[in-house]
Motif scaffolding. Sequence first.
Motif, PDB file in Angstrom:
ATOM      1  N   LYS A   3       0.823  -1.210   0.000  1.00  0.00           N
ATOM      2  CA  LYS A   3       0.000   0.000   0.000  1.00  0.00           C
ATOM      3  C   LYS A   3       0.861   1.266   0.000  1.00  0.00           C
ATOM      4  CE  LYS A   3      -3.799  -2.407   0.282  1.00  0.00           C
ATOM      5  NZ  LYS A   3      -4.664  -2.551  -0.925  1.00  0.00           N
ATOM      6  N   ASN A   4       2.132   1.106  -0.213  1.00  0.00           N
ATOM      7  CA  ASN A   4       3.066   2.234  -0.202  1.00  0.00           C
ATOM      8  C   ASN A   4       3.254   2.753  -1.626  1.00  0.00           C
ATOM      9  OD1 ASN A   4       5.204   3.996  -0.078  1.00  0.00           O
ATOM     10  ND2 ASN A   4       6.441   2.721   1.296  1.00  0.00           N
ATOM     11  N   PRO A   5       2.714   3.948  -1.963  1.00  0.00           N
ATOM     12  CA  PRO A   5       2.830   4.434  -3.342  1.00  0.00           C
ATOM     13  C   PRO A   5       4.272   4.703  -3.765  1.00  0.00           C
ATOM     14  CG  PRO A   5       1.937   6.136  -1.909  1.00  0.00           C
ATOM     15  CD  PRO A   5       1.951   4.876  -1.110  1.00  0.00           C
ATOM     16  N   ALA A   6       5.115   5.120  -2.823  1.00  0.00           N
ATOM     17  CA  ALA A   6       6.508   5.395  -3.172  1.00  0.00           C
ATOM     18  C   ALA A   6       7.206   4.126  -3.644  1.00  0.00           C
ATOM     19  CB  ALA A   6       7.240   5.996  -1.975  1.00  0.00           C
ATOM     20  N   LEU A   7       6.887   2.995  -2.998  1.00  0.00           N
ATOM     21  CA  LEU A   7       7.484   1.722  -3.411  1.00  0.00           C
ATOM     22  C   LEU A   7       7.119   1.411  -4.862  1.00  0.00           C
ATOM     23  CD1 LEU A   7       7.660  -1.559  -1.414  1.00  0.00           C
ATOM     24  CD2 LEU A   7       6.669  -1.589  -3.705  1.00  0.00           C
ATOM     25  N   TRP A   8       5.829   1.536  -5.184  1.00  0.00           N
ATOM     26  CA  TRP A   8       5.390   1.244  -6.553  1.00  0.00           C
ATOM     27  C   TRP A   8       5.981   2.232  -7.550  1.00  0.00           C
ATOM     28  CZ3 TRP A   8       3.740  -3.322  -7.496  1.00  0.00           C
ATOM     29  CH2 TRP A   8       3.028  -4.036  -6.535  1.00  0.00           C
ATOM     30  N   PHE A   9       6.117   3.496  -7.142  1.00  0.00           N
ATOM     31  CA  PHE A   9       6.694   4.510  -8.017  1.00  0.00           C
ATOM     32  C   PHE A   9       8.136   4.157  -8.378  1.00  0.00           C
ATOM     33  CE2 PHE A   9       9.084   8.547  -8.457  1.00  0.00           C
ATOM     34  CZ  PHE A   9       8.437   9.062  -9.568  1.00  0.00           C
ATOM     35  N   TYR A  10       8.942   3.837  -7.369  1.00  0.00           N
ATOM     36  CA  TYR A  10      10.342   3.512  -7.644  1.00  0.00           C
ATOM     37  C   TYR A  10      10.486   2.170  -8.335  1.00  0.00           C
ATOM     38  CZ  TYR A  10      11.722   7.622  -5.058  1.00  0.00           C
ATOM     39  OH  TYR A  10      11.889   8.930  -4.665  1.00  0.00           O
ATOM     40  N   LEU A  11       9.587   1.246  -8.016  1.00  0.00           N
ATOM     41  CA  LEU A  11       9.602  -0.026  -8.733  1.00  0.00           C
ATOM     42  C   LEU A  11       9.298   0.206 -10.215  1.00  0.00           C
ATOM     43  CD1 LEU A  11       9.883  -3.091  -8.473  1.00  0.00           C
ATOM     44  CD2 LEU A  11       7.426  -3.217  -8.015  1.00  0.00           C
ATOM     45  N   GLY A  12       8.348   1.100 -10.488  1.00  0.00           N
ATOM     46  CA  GLY A  12       8.038   1.434 -11.883  1.00  0.00           C
ATOM     47  C   GLY A  12       9.235   2.020 -12.606  1.00  0.00           C
ATOM     48  N   ARG A  13       9.968   2.896 -11.934  1.00  0.00           N
ATOM     49  CA  ARG A  13      11.168   3.480 -12.540  1.00  0.00           C
ATOM     50  C   ARG A  13      12.222   2.414 -12.819  1.00  0.00           C
ATOM     51  NH1 ARG A  13      12.981   8.870  -9.409  1.00  0.00           N
ATOM     52  NH2 ARG A  13      14.576   8.681 -11.036  1.00  0.00           N
ATOM     53  N   ILE A  14      12.358   1.465 -11.902  1.00  0.00           N
ATOM     54  CA  ILE A  14      13.334   0.389 -12.103  1.00  0.00           C
ATOM     55  C   ILE A  14      12.933  -0.467 -13.298  1.00  0.00           C
ATOM     56  CG2 ILE A  14      14.240  -1.755 -11.114  1.00  0.00           C
ATOM     57  CD1 ILE A  14      14.054  -0.347  -8.358  1.00  0.00           C
ATOM     58  N   TYR A  15      11.656  -0.836 -13.347  1.00  0.00           N
ATOM     59  CA  TYR A  15      11.180  -1.618 -14.493  1.00  0.00           C
ATOM     60  C   TYR A  15      11.436  -0.873 -15.802  1.00  0.00           C
ATOM     61  CZ  TYR A  15       8.639  -5.156 -11.740  1.00  0.00           C
ATOM     62  OH  TYR A  15       8.303  -6.198 -10.920  1.00  0.00           O
ATOM     63  N   LEU A  16      11.189   0.424 -15.789  1.00  0.00           N
ATOM     64  CA  LEU A  16      11.377   1.215 -16.995  1.00  0.00           C
ATOM     65  C   LEU A  16      12.835   1.211 -17.426  1.00  0.00           C
ATOM     66  CD1 LEU A  16       9.709   2.914 -18.963  1.00  0.00           C
ATOM     67  CD2 LEU A  16      10.221   4.915 -17.566  1.00  0.00           C
ATOM     68  N   GLN A  17      13.731   1.368 -16.469  1.00  0.00           N
ATOM     69  CA  GLN A  17      15.165   1.346 -16.776  1.00  0.00           C
ATOM     70  C   GLN A  17      15.606  -0.006 -17.312  1.00  0.00           C
ATOM     71  OE1 GLN A  17      16.895   2.563 -13.065  1.00  0.00           O
ATOM     72  NE2 GLN A  17      16.405   4.731 -13.357  1.00  0.00           N
ATOM     73  N   GLN A  18      14.908  -1.065 -16.889  1.00  0.00           N
ATOM     74  CA  GLN A  18      15.230  -2.412 -17.358  1.00  0.00           C
ATOM     75  C   GLN A  18      14.559  -2.743 -18.689  1.00  0.00           C
ATOM     76  OE1 GLN A  18      13.950  -4.742 -13.988  1.00  0.00           O
ATOM     77  NE2 GLN A  18      15.962  -4.630 -12.981  1.00  0.00           N
ATOM     78  N   GLY A  19      13.714  -1.829 -19.175  1.00  0.00           N
ATOM     79  CA  GLY A  19      13.020  -2.067 -20.435  1.00  0.00           C
ATOM     80  C   GLY A  19      11.773  -2.908 -20.310  1.00  0.00           C
ATOM     81  N   ASP A  20      11.308  -3.127 -19.086  1.00  0.00           N
ATOM     82  CA  ASP A  20      10.085  -3.896 -18.858  1.00  0.00           C
ATOM     83  C   ASP A  20       8.908  -2.914 -18.824  1.00  0.00           C
ATOM     84  OD1 ASP A  20       7.982  -5.444 -18.004  1.00  0.00           O
ATOM     85  OD2 ASP A  20       9.009  -6.297 -16.267  1.00  0.00           O
ATOM     86  N   LEU A  21       8.355  -2.607 -19.989  1.00  0.00           N
ATOM     87  CA  LEU A  21       7.299  -1.599 -20.074  1.00  0.00           C
ATOM     88  C   LEU A  21       6.012  -2.063 -19.412  1.00  0.00           C
ATOM     89  CD1 LEU A  21       7.818  -0.240 -23.687  1.00  0.00           C
ATOM     90  CD2 LEU A  21       8.671   0.694 -21.542  1.00  0.00           C
ATOM     91  N   ALA A  22       5.681  -3.347 -19.543  1.00  0.00           N
ATOM     92  CA  ALA A  22       4.455  -3.863 -18.920  1.00  0.00           C
ATOM     93  C   ALA A  22       4.561  -3.769 -17.395  1.00  0.00           C
ATOM     94  CB  ALA A  22       4.200  -5.299 -19.352  1.00  0.00           C
ATOM     95  N   GLY A  23       5.713  -4.137 -16.871  1.00  0.00           N
ATOM     96  CA  GLY A  23       5.930  -4.039 -15.436  1.00  0.00           C
ATOM     97  C   GLY A  23       5.904  -2.606 -14.963  1.00  0.00           C
ATOM     98  N   ALA A  24       6.530  -1.711 -15.733  1.00  0.00           N
ATOM     99  CA  ALA A  24       6.553  -0.296 -15.379  1.00  0.00           C
ATOM    100  C   ALA A  24       5.151   0.290 -15.387  1.00  0.00           C
ATOM    101  CB  ALA A  24       7.454   0.470 -16.347  1.00  0.00           C
ATOM    102  N   ASP A  25       4.385  -0.034 -16.407  1.00  0.00           N
ATOM    103  CA  ASP A  25       3.018   0.481 -16.507  1.00  0.00           C
ATOM    104  C   ASP A  25       2.175   0.008 -15.331  1.00  0.00           C
ATOM    105  OD1 ASP A  25       0.708   1.711 -17.778  1.00  0.00           O
ATOM    106  OD2 ASP A  25       0.102  -0.310 -18.355  1.00  0.00           O
ATOM    107  N   SER A  26       2.283  -1.271 -14.988  1.00  0.00           N
ATOM    108  CA  SER A  26       1.505  -1.825 -13.879  1.00  0.00           C
ATOM    109  C   SER A  26       1.886  -1.168 -12.555  1.00  0.00           C
ATOM    110  CB  SER A  26       1.736  -3.333 -13.795  1.00  0.00           C
ATOM    111  OG  SER A  26       1.039  -3.884 -12.697  1.00  0.00           O
ATOM    112  N   ALA A  27       3.185  -1.022 -12.304  1.00  0.00           N
ATOM    113  CA  ALA A  27       3.644  -0.444 -11.046  1.00  0.00           C
ATOM    114  C   ALA A  27       3.252   1.025 -10.934  1.00  0.00           C
ATOM    115  CB  ALA A  27       5.160  -0.604 -10.917  1.00  0.00           C
ATOM    116  N   LEU A  28       3.420   1.767 -12.011  1.00  0.00           N
ATOM    117  CA  LEU A  28       3.086   3.191 -11.980  1.00  0.00           C
ATOM    118  C   LEU A  28       1.582   3.407 -11.864  1.00  0.00           C
ATOM    119  CD1 LEU A  28       5.632   4.463 -14.660  1.00  0.00           C
ATOM    120  CD2 LEU A  28       5.749   4.817 -12.180  1.00  0.00           C
TER     121      LEU A  28
END
Length: 207
Positions: A3-28
């Motif tokens: 339930k921590n939005p900051a966790l999902w935000f940074y996870l989305g950024r990590i996914y994006l840097q790794q090229g995982d767009l589906a993961g980034a979209d879901s996390a963000l």
Amino acid sequence: QDKNPALWFYLGRIYLQQGDLAGADSALTKAEALSPGCKKDISDVRYLGWVPLVNAGIEFTKGEKHDSALTLYRLANSIYRDKPLAFLNAGVIFANAGQTDSAISNFQKASEIAEQTNSVEDRNLATRNWGALLQRNGRHKDAVPVLEKYVAWVPKDVDVKRALATSYRATGQNDKAEAIEKEVGAAPPAAGAAGPAGSAAGAEMSA
């Protein structure tokens, strides 16, 4: 901490840097649902992932490598959907390839996004082509409101006014057709419903 939005935000950024767009979209998406006030920051991150994909897609388009361009435009739209360019350019490719349904869908999305974001040039181009393709495929009832909207925005476009008159007649709205024809003249007999579609080929722009 699910339930921590900051966790999902940074996870989305990590996914994006790794090229995982589906993961980034879901996390963000989860981050924004948990913290709507962070929408702009999340949108900015999405946009940073969108720009290189669109620009690379444009380069492939210029080189007529359309399959590669379409792949990149789809990826771009999967991470960021608040600019019309990727949908517009995909619509151009589909229209020129004769894939009408896909072209209509992409022009419609581009028009709606451009209208929402007040991107006037893209809005007009997408709407013109959306209406034109509907008309060319005999979908006059669907074309009328689209062409009406475009004419309200660009009242000096005589070709589209004549095309609108054609769709009015095809849907039994003869009084409206006559009013337009009295103003700008009827469409040439050979042109038929082809009126506004001519601008479908040159929508390439850098992001």
